[in-house]
Scaffold this motif. Structure first.
Motif, PDB file in Angstrom:
ATOM      1  N   VAL A  17       0.832  -1.200   0.000  1.00 34.03           N
ATOM      2  CA  VAL A  17       0.000   0.000   0.000  1.00 34.03           C
ATOM      3  C   VAL A  17       0.871   1.256   0.000  1.00 34.03           C
ATOM      4  N   MET A  18       1.834   1.320   0.905  1.00 32.67           N
ATOM      5  CA  MET A  18       2.687   2.496   0.981  1.00 32.67           C
ATOM      6  C   MET A  18       3.509   2.688  -0.283  1.00 32.67           C
ATOM      7  N   GLU A  19       4.036   1.624  -0.819  1.00 28.29           N
ATOM      8  CA  GLU A  19       4.837   1.729  -2.042  1.00 28.29           C
ATOM      9  C   GLU A  19       3.984   2.200  -3.215  1.00 28.29           C
ATOM     10  N   ASN A  20       2.741   1.738  -3.292  1.00 26.44           N
ATOM     11  CA  ASN A  20       1.829   2.205  -4.332  1.00 26.44           C
ATOM     12  C   ASN A  20       1.612   3.716  -4.235  1.00 26.44           C
ATOM     13  N   ILE A  21       1.496   4.210  -3.005  1.00 29.63           N
ATOM     14  CA  ILE A  21       1.168   5.623  -2.799  1.00 29.63           C
ATOM     15  C   ILE A  21       2.348   6.544  -3.075  1.00 29.63           C
ATOM     16  N   ILE A  22       3.545   6.143  -2.680  1.00 20.58           N
ATOM     17  CA  ILE A  22       4.688   7.066  -2.765  1.00 20.58           C
ATOM     18  C   ILE A  22       5.444   6.996  -4.090  1.00 20.58           C
ATOM     19  N   LEU A  23       5.121   6.035  -4.940  1.00 19.44           N
ATOM     20  CA  LEU A  23       5.879   5.866  -6.182  1.00 19.44           C
ATOM     21  C   LEU A  23       5.784   7.093  -7.090  1.00 19.44           C
ATOM     22  N   ALA A  24       4.572   7.495  -7.452  1.00 20.85           N
ATOM     23  CA  ALA A  24       4.409   8.618  -8.384  1.00 20.85           C
ATOM     24  C   ALA A  24       4.906   9.946  -7.815  1.00 20.85           C
ATOM     25  N   PRO A  25       4.629  10.287  -6.553  1.00 23.72           N
ATOM     26  CA  PRO A  25       5.171  11.547  -6.027  1.00 23.72           C
ATOM     27  C   PRO A  25       6.692  11.636  -6.135  1.00 23.72           C
ATOM     28  N   GLN A  26       7.374  10.509  -5.992  1.00 20.52           N
ATOM     29  CA  GLN A  26       8.836  10.528  -6.123  1.00 20.52           C
ATOM     30  C   GLN A  26       9.259  10.650  -7.582  1.00 20.52           C
ATOM     31  N   LEU A  27       8.605   9.882  -8.467  1.00 20.94           N
ATOM     32  CA  LEU A  27       9.008   9.875  -9.869  1.00 20.94           C
ATOM     33  C   LEU A  27       8.567  11.122 -10.627  1.00 20.94           C
ATOM     34  N   VAL A  28       7.337  11.592 -10.339  1.00 16.54           N
ATOM     35  CA  VAL A  28       6.766  12.687 -11.124  1.00 16.54           C
ATOM     36  C   VAL A  28       6.937  14.041 -10.446  1.00 16.54           C
ATOM     37  N   LEU A  29       6.622  14.096  -9.155  1.00 13.50           N
ATOM     38  CA  LEU A  29       6.741  15.362  -8.426  1.00 13.50           C
ATOM     39  C   LEU A  29       8.142  15.586  -7.868  1.00 13.50           C
ATOM     40  N   LYS A  30       8.994  14.562  -7.978  1.00 14.77           N
ATOM     41  CA  LYS A  30      10.390  14.642  -7.528  1.00 14.77           C
ATOM     42  C   LYS A  30      10.518  14.895  -6.024  1.00 14.77           C
ATOM     43  N   LEU A  31       9.573  14.346  -5.255  1.00 15.70           N
ATOM     44  CA  LEU A  31       9.695  14.423  -3.806  1.00 15.70           C
ATOM     45  C   LEU A  31      10.740  13.422  -3.333  1.00 15.70           C
ATOM     46  N   SER A  32      11.392  13.750  -2.235  1.00 16.10           N
ATOM     47  CA  SER A  32      12.275  12.761  -1.618  1.00 16.10           C
ATOM     48  C   SER A  32      11.410  11.657  -1.019  1.00 16.10           C
ATOM     49  N   LYS A  33      12.036  10.513  -0.740  1.00 19.63           N
ATOM     50  CA  LYS A  33      11.280   9.414  -0.152  1.00 19.63           C
ATOM     51  C   LYS A  33      10.706   9.826   1.198  1.00 19.63           C
ATOM     52  N   GLU A  34      11.465  10.585   1.975  1.00 18.62           N
ATOM     53  CA  GLU A  34      10.998  11.021   3.292  1.00 18.62           C
ATOM     54  C   GLU A  34       9.788  11.940   3.160  1.00 18.62           C
ATOM     55  N   GLU A  35       9.837  12.866   2.183  1.00 15.64           N
ATOM     56  CA  GLU A  35       8.700  13.773   1.962  1.00 15.64           C
ATOM     57  C   GLU A  35       7.469  12.991   1.533  1.00 15.64           C
ATOM     58  N   ALA A  36       7.665  12.057   0.611  1.00 14.24           N
ATOM     59  CA  ALA A  36       6.537  11.268   0.115  1.00 14.24           C
ATOM     60  C   ALA A  36       5.926  10.409   1.218  1.00 14.24           C
ATOM     61  N   LEU A  37       6.771   9.827   2.061  1.00 13.43           N
ATOM     62  CA  LEU A  37       6.279   9.004   3.163  1.00 13.43           C
ATOM     63  C   LEU A  37       5.489   9.838   4.170  1.00 13.43           C
ATOM     64  N   GLY A  38       5.989  11.017   4.492  1.00 12.26           N
ATOM     65  CA  GLY A  38       5.299  11.875   5.445  1.00 12.26           C
ATOM     66  C   GLY A  38       3.929  12.289   4.958  1.00 12.26           C
ATOM     67  N   LYS A  39       3.862  12.660   3.694  1.00  8.60           N
ATOM     68  CA  LYS A  39       2.585  13.070   3.119  1.00  8.60           C
ATOM     69  C   LYS A  39       1.623  11.888   3.046  1.00  8.60           C
ATOM     70  N   ALA A  40       2.146  10.735   2.613  1.00  8.25           N
ATOM     71  CA  ALA A  40       1.302   9.549   2.484  1.00  8.25           C
ATOM     72  C   ALA A  40       0.724   9.138   3.830  1.00  8.25           C
ATOM     73  N   GLN A  41       1.509   9.222   4.882  1.00  7.95           N
ATOM     74  CA  GLN A  41       1.041   8.805   6.196  1.00  7.95           C
ATOM     75  C   GLN A  41      -0.117   9.675   6.670  1.00  7.95           C
ATOM     76  N   LYS A  42      -0.051  10.964   6.394  1.00  8.59           N
ATOM     77  CA  LYS A  42      -1.157  11.856   6.763  1.00  8.59           C
ATOM     78  C   LYS A  42      -2.433  11.488   6.016  1.00  8.59           C
ATOM     79  N   LEU A  43      -2.299  11.205   4.719  1.00 11.88           N
ATOM     80  CA  LEU A  43      -3.464  10.848   3.914  1.00 11.88           C
ATOM     81  C   LEU A  43      -4.027   9.495   4.337  1.00 11.88           C
TER      82      LEU A  43
END
Length: 211
Positions: free
Chosen positions: A92-118
């Motif tokens: 589930v987490m990997e599904n959520i953070i994949l595109a923000p890292q690849l497309v929005l160029k977020l760091s893994k830490e940024e993507a994880l933090g945002k995903a956890q809130k959602l």
């Protein structure tokens, strides 16, 4: 506000959509309802940039834009597909953070933090390390919505969001869509389910097959 003006699309010589217009104000849900063959799925593909239109224009807050361009796809329109579109080999987490890292160029830490809130907002806490096959239909739907929200869309489109769900889960999804209205997100729902449309819609447009 999102507006689509005079949208037309045909395949070969068959006209699927002809001079179609819609508008969605901020924080509102528009439902497009109609039978199979009425062009709902084609319209949704045009709105999300998966298909180009033969004619017509799109505006967001009175600024013209093209849904098919990569730049607009990044943050303007998100799509929750009918089959959820989750990668079966990713958690589930990997599904959520994949595109923000690849497309929005977020760091893994940024993507994880945002995903956890959602994840917390949509009541998925504790499901982060599960795989799609371990989830119920309603949970898959919520993960698909979280994944779309992680891309910061201004508009979310849903393709038959209740087609695989029983009435109780359909009601749950309806509550989630209504909750998202407070996040300044415009939502467009394509569905054959009039009861669901009545539950969530601020406005309903009924479409019929072209003769």
């Amino acid at each position: 506000m999102f507006r689509a003006l005079n949208i037309s699309k045909k395949f070969n010589e068959k006209q699927i959509i002809s001079n179609f217009n819609l508008e969605v104000p901020d924080n509102k849900i528009l439902c497009i309802v109609g039978p199979s063959g009425a062009g709902k799925s084609t319209l949704l593909r045009c709105l999300t940039g998966l298909e180009s239109t033969d004619s017509g224009e799109f505006y967001l807050n009175d600024k013209k834009f093209d849904p098919t361009t990569a730049n607009n796809k990044k943050s303007t329109i998100g799509l929750v597909s009918q089959d959820f579109g989750l990668f079966p080999n990713l958690t589930v987490m990997e599904n959520i953070i994949l595109a923000p890292q690849l497309v929005l160029k977020l760091s893994k830490e940024e993507a994880l933090g945002k995903a956890q809130k959602l994840i917390k907002t949509l009541n998925l806490s504790g499901k982060e390390q599960l795989y799609p096959y371990q989830l119920s239909g309603g949970q898959k739907q919520r993960v698909a919505i979280v994944r779309t929200l992680a891309m910061n869309p201004k508009i979310i489109c849903y393709d038959e969001p209740t087609s695989a769900l029983d009435p109780k889960l359909s009601e749950e999804v309806g509550k989630i869509l209504n909750k998202l209205k407070s996040n300044n997100i415009m939502q467009i729902v394509v569905t054959h389910d009039m009861d669901f449309a009545k539950q969530v819609a601020d406005r309903i447009i009924t479409v019929e097959p072209l003769s």
